[in-house]
Design a protein around this motif. Structure first.
Motif, PDB file in Angstrom:
ATOM      1  N   PRO A   1     -19.382  56.267  36.613  1.00  0.00           N
ATOM      2  CA  PRO A   1     -19.194  56.534  38.051  1.00  0.00           C
ATOM      3  C   PRO A   1     -18.760  55.318  38.861  1.00  0.00           C
ATOM      4  CG  PRO A   1     -21.507  56.136  37.616  1.00  0.00           C
ATOM      5  CD  PRO A   1     -20.786  55.959  36.297  1.00  0.00           C
ATOM      6  N   GLY A   2     -18.681  54.169  38.212  1.00  0.00           N
ATOM      7  CA  GLY A   2     -18.334  52.940  38.906  1.00  0.00           C
ATOM      8  C   GLY A   2     -19.392  51.872  38.690  1.00  0.00           C
ATOM      9  N   ALA A   3     -18.981  50.626  38.767  1.00  0.00           N
ATOM     10  CA  ALA A   3     -19.900  49.508  38.542  1.00  0.00           C
ATOM     11  C   ALA A   3     -21.053  49.548  39.539  1.00  0.00           C
ATOM     12  CB  ALA A   3     -19.146  48.189  38.669  1.00  0.00           C
ATOM     13  N   GLY A   4     -22.261  49.226  39.033  1.00  0.00           N
ATOM     14  CA  GLY A   4     -23.431  49.140  39.879  1.00  0.00           C
ATOM     15  C   GLY A   4     -24.060  50.469  40.239  1.00  0.00           C
ATOM     16  N   LYS A   5     -23.547  51.558  39.702  1.00  0.00           N
ATOM     17  CA  LYS A   5     -24.070  52.889  40.008  1.00  0.00           C
ATOM     18  C   LYS A   5     -25.217  53.247  39.061  1.00  0.00           C
ATOM     19  CE  LYS A   5     -20.923  53.785  43.183  1.00  0.00           C
ATOM     20  NZ  LYS A   5     -21.254  54.013  44.605  1.00  0.00           N
ATOM     21  N   ALA A   6     -25.720  54.499  39.185  1.00  0.00           N
ATOM     22  CA  ALA A   6     -26.859  54.966  38.390  1.00  0.00           C
ATOM     23  C   ALA A   6     -26.475  56.200  37.585  1.00  0.00           C
ATOM     24  CB  ALA A   6     -28.042  55.291  39.298  1.00  0.00           C
ATOM     25  N   VAL A   7     -26.881  56.220  36.301  1.00  0.00           N
ATOM     26  CA  VAL A   7     -26.541  57.305  35.379  1.00  0.00           C
ATOM     27  C   VAL A   7     -27.784  57.699  34.599  1.00  0.00           C
ATOM     28  CG1 VAL A   7     -25.110  58.014  33.414  1.00  0.00           C
ATOM     29  CG2 VAL A   7     -24.167  56.462  35.135  1.00  0.00           C
ATOM     30  N   VAL A   8     -27.986  59.010  34.378  1.00  0.00           N
ATOM     31  CA  VAL A   8     -29.039  59.489  33.501  1.00  0.00           C
ATOM     32  C   VAL A   8     -28.401  60.016  32.222  1.00  0.00           C
ATOM     33  CG1 VAL A   8     -29.111  61.801  34.585  1.00  0.00           C
ATOM     34  CG2 VAL A   8     -31.072  60.962  33.267  1.00  0.00           C
ATOM     35  N   ASP A   9     -28.964  59.611  31.093  1.00  0.00           N
ATOM     36  CA  ASP A   9     -28.474  59.990  29.771  1.00  0.00           C
ATOM     37  C   ASP A   9     -29.479  60.953  29.151  1.00  0.00           C
ATOM     38  OD1 ASP A   9     -27.245  60.127  27.302  1.00  0.00           O
ATOM     39  OD2 ASP A   9     -27.689  58.055  26.721  1.00  0.00           O
ATOM     40  N   VAL A  10     -29.099  62.214  29.047  1.00  0.00           N
ATOM     41  CA  VAL A  10     -30.011  63.279  28.623  1.00  0.00           C
ATOM     42  C   VAL A  10     -30.018  63.412  27.105  1.00  0.00           C
ATOM     43  CG1 VAL A  10     -30.488  65.754  28.773  1.00  0.00           C
ATOM     44  CG2 VAL A  10     -29.649  64.518  30.793  1.00  0.00           C
ATOM     45  N   GLY A  11     -31.221  63.364  26.522  1.00  0.00           N
ATOM     46  CA  GLY A  11     -31.330  63.418  25.070  1.00  0.00           C
ATOM     47  C   GLY A  11     -30.728  62.179  24.441  1.00  0.00           C
ATOM     48  N   CYS A  12     -31.184  61.033  24.901  1.00  0.00           N
ATOM     49  CA  CYS A  12     -30.526  59.762  24.554  1.00  0.00           C
ATOM     50  C   CYS A  12     -30.814  59.288  23.141  1.00  0.00           C
ATOM     51  CB  CYS A  12     -30.945  58.687  25.545  1.00  0.00           C
ATOM     52  SG  CYS A  12     -32.695  58.217  25.442  1.00  0.00           S
ATOM     53  N   GLY A  13     -31.805  59.880  22.454  1.00  0.00           N
ATOM     54  CA  GLY A  13     -32.107  59.462  21.090  1.00  0.00           C
ATOM     55  C   GLY A  13     -32.475  57.998  21.017  1.00  0.00           C
ATOM     56  N   ALA A  14     -31.838  57.273  20.108  1.00  0.00           N
ATOM     57  CA  ALA A  14     -32.146  55.856  19.906  1.00  0.00           C
ATOM     58  C   ALA A  14     -31.453  54.949  20.907  1.00  0.00           C
ATOM     59  CB  ALA A  14     -31.767  55.443  18.480  1.00  0.00           C
ATOM     60  N   GLY A  15     -30.775  55.545  21.890  1.00  0.00           N
ATOM     61  CA  GLY A  15     -30.316  54.760  23.036  1.00  0.00           C
ATOM     62  C   GLY A  15     -28.911  54.211  22.994  1.00  0.00           C
ATOM     63  N   ALA A  16     -28.108  54.540  21.989  1.00  0.00           N
ATOM     64  CA  ALA A  16     -26.773  53.947  21.886  1.00  0.00           C
ATOM     65  C   ALA A  16     -25.936  54.206  23.133  1.00  0.00           C
ATOM     66  CB  ALA A  16     -26.058  54.480  20.649  1.00  0.00           C
ATOM     67  N   THR A  17     -25.918  55.454  23.607  1.00  0.00           N
ATOM     68  CA  THR A  17     -25.090  55.778  24.765  1.00  0.00           C
ATOM     69  C   THR A  17     -25.678  55.200  26.046  1.00  0.00           C
ATOM     70  OG1 THR A  17     -26.200  57.946  24.719  1.00  0.00           O
ATOM     71  CG2 THR A  17     -23.976  57.834  23.827  1.00  0.00           C
ATOM     72  N   THR A  18     -26.994  55.173  26.147  1.00  0.00           N
ATOM     73  CA  THR A  18     -27.645  54.573  27.320  1.00  0.00           C
ATOM     74  C   THR A  18     -27.296  53.097  27.422  1.00  0.00           C
ATOM     75  OG1 THR A  18     -29.508  56.076  26.909  1.00  0.00           O
ATOM     76  CG2 THR A  18     -29.837  54.335  28.541  1.00  0.00           C
ATOM     77  N   LEU A  19     -27.346  52.394  26.303  1.00  0.00           N
ATOM     78  CA  LEU A  19     -27.029  50.970  26.296  1.00  0.00           C
ATOM     79  C   LEU A  19     -25.553  50.733  26.587  1.00  0.00           C
ATOM     80  CD1 LEU A  19     -29.096  49.818  23.165  1.00  0.00           C
ATOM     81  CD2 LEU A  19     -29.793  49.829  25.569  1.00  0.00           C
ATOM     82  N   ALA A  20     -24.697  51.580  26.026  1.00  0.00           N
ATOM     83  CA  ALA A  20     -23.258  51.433  26.274  1.00  0.00           C
ATOM     84  C   ALA A  20     -22.946  51.615  27.757  1.00  0.00           C
ATOM     85  CB  ALA A  20     -22.477  52.448  25.440  1.00  0.00           C
ATOM     86  N   MET A  21     -23.601  52.597  28.387  1.00  0.00           N
ATOM     87  CA  MET A  21     -23.370  52.804  29.817  1.00  0.00           C
ATOM     88  C   MET A  21     -23.936  51.649  30.630  1.00  0.00           C
ATOM     89  SD  MET A  21     -22.010  54.556  32.230  1.00  0.00           S
ATOM     90  CE  MET A  21     -21.618  56.217  31.663  1.00  0.00           C
ATOM     91  N   ALA A  22     -25.091  51.118  30.239  1.00  0.00           N
ATOM     92  CA  ALA A  22     -25.672  49.981  30.960  1.00  0.00           C
ATOM     93  C   ALA A  22     -24.728  48.788  30.938  1.00  0.00           C
ATOM     94  CB  ALA A  22     -27.021  49.609  30.351  1.00  0.00           C
ATOM     95  N   ARG A  23     -24.103  48.539  29.804  1.00  0.00           N
ATOM     96  CA  ARG A  23     -23.134  47.443  29.718  1.00  0.00           C
ATOM     97  C   ARG A  23     -21.970  47.684  30.666  1.00  0.00           C
ATOM     98  NH1 ARG A  23     -23.197  48.964  24.147  1.00  0.00           N
ATOM     99  NH2 ARG A  23     -25.054  48.084  23.125  1.00  0.00           N
ATOM    100  N   ARG A  24     -21.528  48.943  30.731  1.00  0.00           N
ATOM    101  CA  ARG A  24     -20.381  49.287  31.569  1.00  0.00           C
ATOM    102  C   ARG A  24     -20.737  49.209  33.054  1.00  0.00           C
ATOM    103  NH1 ARG A  24     -15.904  52.867  30.840  1.00  0.00           N
ATOM    104  NH2 ARG A  24     -14.468  52.351  32.532  1.00  0.00           N
ATOM    105  N   LEU A  25     -21.940  49.613  33.430  1.00  0.00           N
ATOM    106  CA  LEU A  25     -22.351  49.593  34.827  1.00  0.00           C
ATOM    107  C   LEU A  25     -22.516  48.174  35.355  1.00  0.00           C
ATOM    108  CD1 LEU A  25     -25.001  52.459  34.737  1.00  0.00           C
ATOM    109  CD2 LEU A  25     -22.754  52.562  35.830  1.00  0.00           C
ATOM    110  N   GLY A  26     -22.979  47.278  34.489  1.00  0.00           N
ATOM    111  CA  GLY A  26     -23.118  45.887  34.869  1.00  0.00           C
ATOM    112  C   GLY A  26     -24.311  45.604  35.768  1.00  0.00           C
ATOM    113  N   VAL A  27     -24.292  44.448  36.385  1.00  0.00           N
ATOM    114  CA  VAL A  27     -25.399  43.995  37.219  1.00  0.00           C
ATOM    115  C   VAL A  27     -25.610  44.965  38.376  1.00  0.00           C
ATOM    116  CG1 VAL A  27     -26.253  42.142  38.704  1.00  0.00           C
ATOM    117  CG2 VAL A  27     -24.976  41.594  36.614  1.00  0.00           C
TER     118      VAL A  27
END
Length: 281
Positions: A47-73
């Motif tokens: 959704p853009g840098a610095g925004k907030a995203v919920v990852d549903v059924g994230c399992g071991a977190g690969a997609t959550t971590l990938a999005m966190a890297r993309r969202l940045g500080v």
């Protein structure tokens, strides 16, 4: 991968016990296999840098971590899952990377209070086909997303679009007791195979601008790794739990024989036949 087992297999107990433990042990293999889908999903949901995203059924977190890297500080990437075992692993991975924007919460996104209009986007990689009430789940997810916010998820198309999906179980059927035939409409891997059904669920739960597009993602895998996944996760793993070692050895041999013809230059060039679904709150 293997065909979808009965819906009861996908209970929270399953993901906190045998299914979740197998995923923890095979986390590296699972992440590598699904990397191409992860990349498409994160791009679609971003959704853009610095925004907030919920990852549903994230399992071991690969997609959550990938999005966190993309969202940045300043960004927030919240992974939600029913499995404590998988979330423990996800938290450890986040801490190892120092990703302050990645957070994790245990719970069922069908009913979990994730806050109202908290997120700029919701996403899921293969995590939304297991709810007991799909309409209620997507309505709850929508409540957590800001008006106009994004939804993006990847789900499986038909078994026919994933020709290797049922090959291991078919190859060993003669070695095992008769297995129940999965209900295609019940929660499970292929519950969202019908694009019209997916659209209907999203429309009824308040989403708009719905698009359901084919996603054919390359998921190359070795014969050894596909054999391991077939025997450790899904319906074949469940069926093997009550069998003796001799039967298990015969099953493994049969699975290898069934998959060997698909090997090309040491790799099975598997393609995941999925839907990429997007919508707006």
């Amino acid at each position: 991968m293997t065909a979808s087992p009965p819906a009861a297999t996908y209970s929270a107990a399953y993901w906190n016990q045998t299914g979740g433990q197998a995923w923890v042990e095979l986390q590296g293999l699972m992440d590598g296999l699904n990397k191409s889908i992860e990349d498409v999903l994160v791009e679609a949901a971003f959704p853009g840098a610095g925004k907030a995203v919920v990852d549903v059924g994230c399992g071991a977190g690969a997609t959550t971590l990938a999005m966190a890297r993309r969202l940045g500080v300043g960004g927030e990437s919240l992974g939600v899952d029913v499995s404590e075992a998988l979330l423990d692993l996800a938290r450890g991975r986040s801490e190892h990377e120092g990703l302050e924007g990645a957070r994790f919460a245990v719970g069922d996104a069908q009913s979990l209070d994730m806050g109202e209009h908290r997120f700029d986007a919701a996403m899921s990689r293969f995590g939304v086909m297991f709810f007991s009430d799909f309409d209620a789940a997507f309505a709850n997810i929508r409540r957590s997303v800001k008006p106009g916010g994004k939804l993006a998820f990847a789900c499986w198309r038909r078994p026919a679009d994933n020709p290797l999906a049922g090959a291991p179980m078919k190859a060993v059927a003669h070695l095992l007791p008769p297995q129940p035939t999965p209900d295609p409409d019940a929660p499970g891997r292929f519950a969202f195979a019908d694009a019209a059904r997916v659209r209907g669920i999203l429309e009824r739960s308040g989403w708009s601008d719905i698009a359901v597009e084919p996603l054919d993602a390359p998921t190359p895998i070795s014969l050894e790794d596909l054999t391991t996944l077939s025997l450790r996760m899904g319906p074949l793993a469940n069926a093997l739990r009550e069998q003796d070692e001799a039967t298990g050895a015969k099953v493994r041999e049969a699975v290898v024989r069934a998959l060997e013809p698909y090997v090309e230059d040491g790799i099975i060039p598997m393609v995941a036949g999925c839907w990429l679904v997007t919508a707006r709150a």
